[in-house]
Design a protein around this motif. Sequence first.
Motif, PDB file in Angstrom:
ATOM      1  N   LEU A 169      -6.773 -10.844   4.857  1.00  0.00           N
ATOM      2  CA  LEU A 169      -6.294 -11.398   3.582  1.00  0.00           C
ATOM      3  C   LEU A 169      -5.964 -10.288   2.591  1.00  0.00           C
ATOM      4  O   LEU A 169      -4.948 -10.348   1.890  1.00  0.00           O
ATOM      5  CB  LEU A 169      -7.352 -12.334   2.987  1.00  0.00           C
ATOM      6  N   LEU A 170      -6.789  -9.272   2.516  1.00  0.00           N
ATOM      7  CA  LEU A 170      -6.547  -8.167   1.588  1.00  0.00           C
ATOM      8  C   LEU A 170      -5.236  -7.454   1.933  1.00  0.00           C
ATOM      9  O   LEU A 170      -4.444  -7.107   1.033  1.00  0.00           O
ATOM     10  CB  LEU A 170      -7.708  -7.179   1.636  1.00  0.00           C
ATOM     11  N   VAL A 171      -4.991  -7.260   3.198  1.00  0.00           N
ATOM     12  CA  VAL A 171      -3.740  -6.630   3.631  1.00  0.00           C
ATOM     13  C   VAL A 171      -2.558  -7.533   3.309  1.00  0.00           C
ATOM     14  O   VAL A 171      -1.505  -7.083   2.842  1.00  0.00           O
ATOM     15  CB  VAL A 171      -3.782  -6.315   5.144  1.00  0.00           C
ATOM     16  N   ALA A 172      -2.739  -8.846   3.527  1.00  0.00           N
ATOM     17  CA  ALA A 172      -1.658  -9.794   3.254  1.00  0.00           C
ATOM     18  C   ALA A 172      -1.309  -9.817   1.763  1.00  0.00           C
ATOM     19  O   ALA A 172      -0.130  -9.895   1.388  1.00  0.00           O
ATOM     20  CB  ALA A 172      -2.064 -11.191   3.725  1.00  0.00           C
ATOM     21  N   MET A 173      -2.336  -9.758   0.925  1.00  0.00           N
ATOM     22  CA  MET A 173      -2.091  -9.720  -0.528  1.00  0.00           C
ATOM     23  C   MET A 173      -1.337  -8.453  -0.920  1.00  0.00           C
ATOM     24  O   MET A 173      -0.383  -8.494  -1.714  1.00  0.00           O
ATOM     25  CB  MET A 173      -3.421  -9.790  -1.279  1.00  0.00           C
ATOM     26  N   SER A 174      -1.765  -7.341  -0.383  1.00  0.00           N
ATOM     27  CA  SER A 174      -1.109  -6.074  -0.692  1.00  0.00           C
ATOM     28  C   SER A 174       0.343  -6.089  -0.225  1.00  0.00           C
ATOM     29  O   SER A 174       1.248  -5.662  -0.948  1.00  0.00           O
ATOM     30  CB  SER A 174      -1.868  -4.922  -0.035  1.00  0.00           C
ATOM     31  N   ASP A 175       0.548  -6.638   0.975  1.00  0.00           N
ATOM     32  CA  ASP A 175       1.920  -6.729   1.500  1.00  0.00           C
ATOM     33  C   ASP A 175       2.769  -7.666   0.654  1.00  0.00           C
ATOM     34  O   ASP A 175       3.964  -7.428   0.453  1.00  0.00           O
ATOM     35  CB  ASP A 175       1.893  -7.210   2.948  1.00  0.00           C
ATOM     36  N   GLN A 182     -14.081  -3.804  -7.709  1.00  0.00           N
ATOM     37  CA  GLN A 182     -13.079  -2.991  -8.392  1.00  0.00           C
ATOM     38  C   GLN A 182     -11.702  -3.649  -8.337  1.00  0.00           C
ATOM     39  O   GLN A 182     -10.948  -3.640  -9.331  1.00  0.00           O
ATOM     40  CB  GLN A 182     -13.018  -1.599  -7.761  1.00  0.00           C
ATOM     41  N   ALA A 183     -11.393  -4.257  -7.210  1.00  0.00           N
ATOM     42  CA  ALA A 183     -10.107  -4.960  -7.097  1.00  0.00           C
ATOM     43  C   ALA A 183     -10.049  -6.138  -8.063  1.00  0.00           C
ATOM     44  O   ALA A 183      -9.016  -6.396  -8.699  1.00  0.00           O
ATOM     45  CB  ALA A 183      -9.896  -5.433  -5.665  1.00  0.00           C
ATOM     46  N   VAL A 184     -11.165  -6.868  -8.198  1.00  0.00           N
ATOM     47  CA  VAL A 184     -11.232  -7.986  -9.142  1.00  0.00           C
ATOM     48  C   VAL A 184     -11.061  -7.485 -10.574  1.00  0.00           C
ATOM     49  O   VAL A 184     -10.326  -8.068 -11.377  1.00  0.00           O
ATOM     50  CB  VAL A 184     -12.580  -8.741  -8.987  1.00  0.00           C
ATOM     51  N   ASP A 185     -11.749  -6.379 -10.897  1.00  0.00           N
ATOM     52  CA  ASP A 185     -11.644  -5.813 -12.248  1.00  0.00           C
ATOM     53  C   ASP A 185     -10.205  -5.398 -12.564  1.00  0.00           C
ATOM     54  O   ASP A 185      -9.709  -5.639 -13.680  1.00  0.00           O
ATOM     55  CB  ASP A 185     -12.572  -4.612 -12.388  1.00  0.00           C
ATOM     56  N   LYS A 186      -9.535  -4.784 -11.599  1.00  0.00           N
ATOM     57  CA  LYS A 186      -8.157  -4.336 -11.834  1.00  0.00           C
ATOM     58  C   LYS A 186      -7.211  -5.541 -11.949  1.00  0.00           C
ATOM     59  O   LYS A 186      -6.234  -5.498 -12.704  1.00  0.00           O
ATOM     60  CB  LYS A 186      -7.699  -3.417 -10.705  1.00  0.00           C
ATOM     61  N   ALA A 187      -7.509  -6.595 -11.213  1.00  0.00           N
ATOM     62  CA  ALA A 187      -6.698  -7.807 -11.337  1.00  0.00           C
ATOM     63  C   ALA A 187      -6.860  -8.416 -12.726  1.00  0.00           C
ATOM     64  O   ALA A 187      -5.882  -8.857 -13.345  1.00  0.00           O
ATOM     65  CB  ALA A 187      -7.102  -8.819 -10.266  1.00  0.00           C
ATOM     66  N   GLN A 188      -8.102  -8.430 -13.219  1.00  0.00           N
ATOM     67  CA  GLN A 188      -8.345  -8.933 -14.572  1.00  0.00           C
ATOM     68  C   GLN A 188      -7.637  -8.063 -15.611  1.00  0.00           C
ATOM     69  O   GLN A 188      -7.077  -8.569 -16.589  1.00  0.00           O
ATOM     70  CB  GLN A 188      -9.849  -8.957 -14.867  1.00  0.00           C
ATOM     71  N   SER A 222      -5.615  -1.938  -1.801  1.00  0.00           N
ATOM     72  CA  SER A 222      -5.503  -1.107  -0.602  1.00  0.00           C
ATOM     73  C   SER A 222      -6.842  -0.471  -0.253  1.00  0.00           C
ATOM     74  O   SER A 222      -7.226  -0.377   0.931  1.00  0.00           O
ATOM     75  CB  SER A 222      -4.448  -0.016  -0.814  1.00  0.00           C
ATOM     76  N   SER A 223      -7.554  -0.054  -1.303  1.00  0.00           N
ATOM     77  CA  SER A 223      -8.860   0.559  -1.073  1.00  0.00           C
ATOM     78  C   SER A 223      -9.826  -0.461  -0.494  1.00  0.00           C
ATOM     79  O   SER A 223     -10.598  -0.169   0.444  1.00  0.00           O
ATOM     80  CB  SER A 223      -9.407   1.115  -2.389  1.00  0.00           C
ATOM     81  N   ALA A 224      -9.800  -1.691  -1.014  1.00  0.00           N
ATOM     82  CA  ALA A 224     -10.679  -2.740  -0.496  1.00  0.00           C
ATOM     83  C   ALA A 224     -10.295  -3.113   0.930  1.00  0.00           C
ATOM     84  O   ALA A 224     -11.168  -3.413   1.763  1.00  0.00           O
ATOM     85  CB  ALA A 224     -10.610  -3.964  -1.405  1.00  0.00           C
ATOM     86  N   ALA A 225      -8.999  -3.092   1.236  1.00  0.00           N
ATOM     87  CA  ALA A 225      -8.547  -3.426   2.597  1.00  0.00           C
ATOM     88  C   ALA A 225      -9.035  -2.389   3.603  1.00  0.00           C
ATOM     89  O   ALA A 225      -9.280  -2.722   4.775  1.00  0.00           O
ATOM     90  CB  ALA A 225      -7.021  -3.513   2.618  1.00  0.00           C
ATOM     91  N   SER A 226      -9.198  -1.156   3.161  1.00  0.00           N
ATOM     92  CA  SER A 226      -9.676  -0.116   4.078  1.00  0.00           C
ATOM     93  C   SER A 226     -11.165  -0.243   4.351  1.00  0.00           C
ATOM     94  O   SER A 226     -11.652   0.217   5.392  1.00  0.00           O
ATOM     95  CB  SER A 226      -9.371   1.278   3.502  1.00  0.00           C
ATOM     96  N   ARG A 227     -11.913  -0.857   3.422  1.00  0.00           N
ATOM     97  CA  ARG A 227     -13.350  -1.096   3.614  1.00  0.00           C
ATOM     98  C   ARG A 227     -13.684  -2.494   3.092  1.00  0.00           C
ATOM     99  O   ARG A 227     -14.304  -2.661   2.036  1.00  0.00           O
ATOM    100  CB  ARG A 227     -14.158  -0.048   2.856  1.00  0.00           C
TER     101      ARG A 227
END
Length: 484
Positions: A381-387, A131-137, A117-122
Amino acid sequence: MSIARALGNAVSGLTATARGTETVAANLANAATPGYARRELAVSAQTAGGNAGGVRVDGVTRAVNASVLSESRLAEAARAEASTRLAFATTIEDQIGIAGNAGSLGAALTDFQTALSSAASRPDDEIRLTQAVDKAQALASRLNAASDQVQAARSAADQAIATNVATLNKSLAEVAHLNRRITVMEADGSDPSSLIDQRQGIISEISKIVPVQEVTRAAGAVALFTTGGAVLLDGTTPTAFGFDAAGQVTVGQTVGSGLALLTQNGIDLTQAQMRLYAGGSLAANFAIRDELAPAVQASLDDLAYDLHERLADPAVDGTLTATSAGLFTDDGVRASLADKTGLAGRISLNTAVIESEGGDVWRLRSGLAASAEGAVGDATLLVAMSDALNQATAALAGTGFSGKASLADRLGTVESQVSTARVNAQSDAAIRNGQADTIWSRLAADGVDSDAEMQRLLQYEQAYAANARVIQAIQTMMDQILGI
């Protein structure tokens, strides 16, 4: 009464009191010794020609309530089984974690969703993408760790079975040996009480592995059977049990496919025959290895598959095809329902977004299979993933889930199952512990009471003094007769 008979009566009384004080001393010395049974001196009136002839010592008896002892062994078996199951349930709950707790699987999922969500906002901020990649890992690693813990628990249970079997064989051999020694001592009139105490302690240890029923045989020997009716020992040769430990248990190993059941005198037991050994730590370890742990693994695999499918959908990422690996992969390739078993231990992040593996974080924004970087401000894409993670979708075919739910809800279901299993195991263990402690208290009530033993000692002292006065009176009479 003649002087000779009076002297004989007094001497027999002194002998009985001496044996009695020995039993009191033994009781007091072993009051805290596990398996020790209180001794009582058995005496009866000795007659000679229809007249009283003093006291005859019939022997020393062990004061044991056989029915309570049997109940105690069954209760200890139930306690051992419940505690083994509880230890497993607690370990799994600690690994998966309680919802909302830091370090839990749920927290890892929340962190990933927050980072998305944070990445989708920026979407132009590569730090947020990283950070999104790190959290996914981190999420994939938590699933891997949970799966590894489940298999470690299965391996530990397999090793515990081997230990149980070795202990069972050794203990049964010791009981058979003690049976022979007790029979010999019974035959020559010796007191085998200490050996019987030792045998009782060994049988009580066996009962923690397999619930035991003890049956008395001739000449002081005993036979042992499980509560299901299987013979452990009946005669001079105990049943020989065998077990081939698998060592390191891996996902997918089942009975007949890398995992073994017990053998009895060299013959493989079937699943139906294994029910004869239900109860105790042995059965609990088999249940962990073959039922409880595989069920947890299946839930983790279903969760990993749901996560994988949500983000590998071409409707979410238009650069993917029906065979493309998505953001999460099965060791680098797209996961399939046919190979879902063990997926939680294999799931990993697609290297296309890992810079240390030669990937690019912008693919998280532009598409996993994009040929070139798109607009830096495009957050589609980021929004679609979050959704996709938050959307309540129907349960996938071949999984244990049902109804419509988001990924977080699916994880909540798994967490609830794990927590419920631990709570139920804890409740059962508390009940079993209470029952065992209550029965043990009843058994201990028949044990050594130091106050009662001291009272008996005073009685023996008084009896000794009375018999000594009789002998002294006889001596005085004999001195007077000889002085005439």
